[in-house]
Design an enzyme around this catalytic site. Sequence first.
Site, PDB file in Angstrom:
ATOM      1  N   CYS A   1      77.759   7.577  11.348  1.00 42.57           N
ATOM      2  CA  CYS A   1      77.374   6.598  10.325  1.00 42.57           C
ATOM      3  C   CYS A   1      77.192   5.234  10.979  1.00 42.57           C
ATOM      4  O   CYS A   1      78.139   4.676  11.538  1.00 42.57           O
ATOM      5  CB  CYS A   1      78.448   6.554   9.236  1.00 42.57           C
ATOM      6  SG  CYS A   1      78.326   5.152   8.126  1.00 42.57           S
TER       7      CYS A   1
ATOM      8  N   CYS B   1      79.391   2.616   9.498  1.00 43.35           N
ATOM      9  CA  CYS B   1      80.795   2.731   9.924  1.00 43.35           C
ATOM     10  C   CYS B   1      80.984   2.137  11.317  1.00 43.35           C
ATOM     11  O   CYS B   1      82.015   1.537  11.611  1.00 43.35           O
ATOM     12  CB  CYS B   1      81.237   4.194   9.924  1.00 43.35           C
ATOM     13  SG  CYS B   1      81.119   4.973   8.306  1.00 43.35           S
TER      14      CYS B   1
ATOM     15  N   ASP C   1      49.847  -0.352  32.256  1.00 43.09           N
ATOM     16  CA  ASP C   1      50.713   0.614  32.940  1.00 43.09           C
ATOM     17  C   ASP C   1      51.151   0.105  34.307  1.00 43.09           C
ATOM     18  O   ASP C   1      50.464  -0.677  34.940  1.00 43.09           O
ATOM     19  CB  ASP C   1      49.945   1.935  33.100  1.00 43.09           C
ATOM     20  CG  ASP C   1      50.812   3.022  33.689  1.00 43.09           C
ATOM     21  OD1 ASP C   1      51.886   3.260  33.129  1.00 43.09           O
ATOM     22  OD2 ASP C   1      50.401   3.619  34.692  1.00 43.09           O
TER      23      ASP C   1
END
Length: 461
Positions: free
Chosen positions: A13, A16, A396
Site C-alpha cells: 500500500c 501505508c 539516443d
Amino acid sequence: MNKYRYKINNLDCANCAREIEEELNKNSKFKNVVVNFGTSKLSYQAEEEIPINEINKIIKNIEPGASASKEEVAQSKDFHVSILILATMLGIIGIYSNLPNIIKTLSLIISYVLLLYKTFINACKLLVKSKIINENALITVSCVGAYLIGEPAEGLMVIILYTIGKILEEKAINNSRKSIKDLINIKQNYANRKENQGVSKVDIDEIKIDDILIVKKGERIPVDGIIIKGQTKLDESALTGESEFVEVKENNKVLSGSINIENVIEIKVTNLFEDSTVAKILELVEDATDKKTKRETFVAKAGKIYTPIIFILAILIAIFAPLIFNITYAESIYRGLTFLVISCPCAIAISIPLSYFTAIGVASKNGILIKGSNYLEALNNVSIIVFDNVNKIIFDKTGTLTKGAFSVTDIKIFDNNYTKDEIIDILVKGESLSNHPIAKSIMQLAQGEIENVDVKDFKEL
C-alpha cells in the site's frame, strides 16, 4: 551519522508506506527516514543502529502485516482469487436462490466474512493502536451497514469491487517491482576468492581489499579492482550505456557490474563492495526513486484531514437528514452509507501514488529507468521531442534508449563479377572472429555453419 537500510516485507500500500515514513520521522532517534514503496526499502540515518524489533513495532502500528528485515522474505499478504470466486458464488446463492431463508442468510454471512475479514481486522488494529480511520474502516462500515438496513446486495457489491481492486493493485505492484528489480540487477552476489586451499565462493560482503578474485566468462565483476592476470573483453553497457565491448588486460582497472565476455581473469580488489561503482549506482537509483511529486505530497497531507471529515459527515447525514427532509431513519442511514462509499478516499489516496509507481514499473519493463515520480510528472510539460528521421532514433546515446543492436538492411553490388551470396560469404568470414556489434549484425546474414579456415592473419582495427 550512519545510514542504515532494511527491506520492508508485505508492503502493498503506497499510502501505508507514506504513513510509516511520517511516523518514523516523528521519532527523534531517526533522521531522514525514507520508505521507498517502489523497491520496498526503508532507509534512515542515526548515530547507531536502532533495534529491528523497535522499528517493527512502529511499522506494525501502521500496517499490521508489514515488517522490516535485513533480507527479503517471501510475501505472505495476498488476495486469493479463489476466495473471491467462492464468496461471490455464496453471495449470489444468498440473494437470488430459492433455497430456505436460513440457508440464504448463512450463505450471505459466510460471503461477507470471507471478503471482509482482512479489511475488518486491519481497520480494528489501526483504530486501536494508531487511532487512525482509513479506507478499511470506511469499507467495513459501509458493507455491514448496507447488510443491516436490508441492502445486502449493494454491500456485497462494494466489497467485491474493492477486493477486485486490491487483486489488480497487488498484481500491478508485483509486476512493477519485478521490472524495476530486473532493470537495476547489476550486482554480483558472490565472488570466487583465490586462497591457499584453492578457490572458494564467498559473499561479496566478505571481500577485503587486496584479495585476489577470479572472474569467469559470463560472470559480473563483483567489486572494483585491477587485473593482475589475463586479458578479456567486458560488457560495460549497464554502467555506461556503451554497447561495444571494452578490451582489458593486465594492470587495467575494472569496474564492478561489468560482465566478463571472453576469458578468465584474476583481479586484485581495490574497493570494498560498499565503496564500489555498482554499490554507488544502486544507491543513486534507489534514493532517486524516493523523489515524490507535488501532487503526491498534497494528497498525502489532505488524506489525513479528508477521511475523518467524510466519516463525520456520513454520521451527520444519518442522524439529522430525517429532521430536515421528509425521509425515514432507514433512508437517512442508507444515504449516509452511500455518501461514505462514494466519498471513500481510497480512490485518491491509493490511485495517485500507485499510478506513478505503475508507470515507472512499465517504463522499467521496457528498459527505461525513471529516477522518480517528480521526473515523470516533468515529462508532462515536454512539448517538443527532437527526432532523427534518418537513423529513426530519439536523442539516443549508444544504446541507452535503443537496444544498441544493428542489422543489415540492404546490400548494394557495384561489381558484377560478384554475386550477392559471394559477397555475404566474404563478409561473414571476415567478421566471424570479431565481437564488435556491427560484426554481429553481419553474422546474422550467414546461412548455417561458417567455414572460416581460409581466414589468415585476422586483425581487428
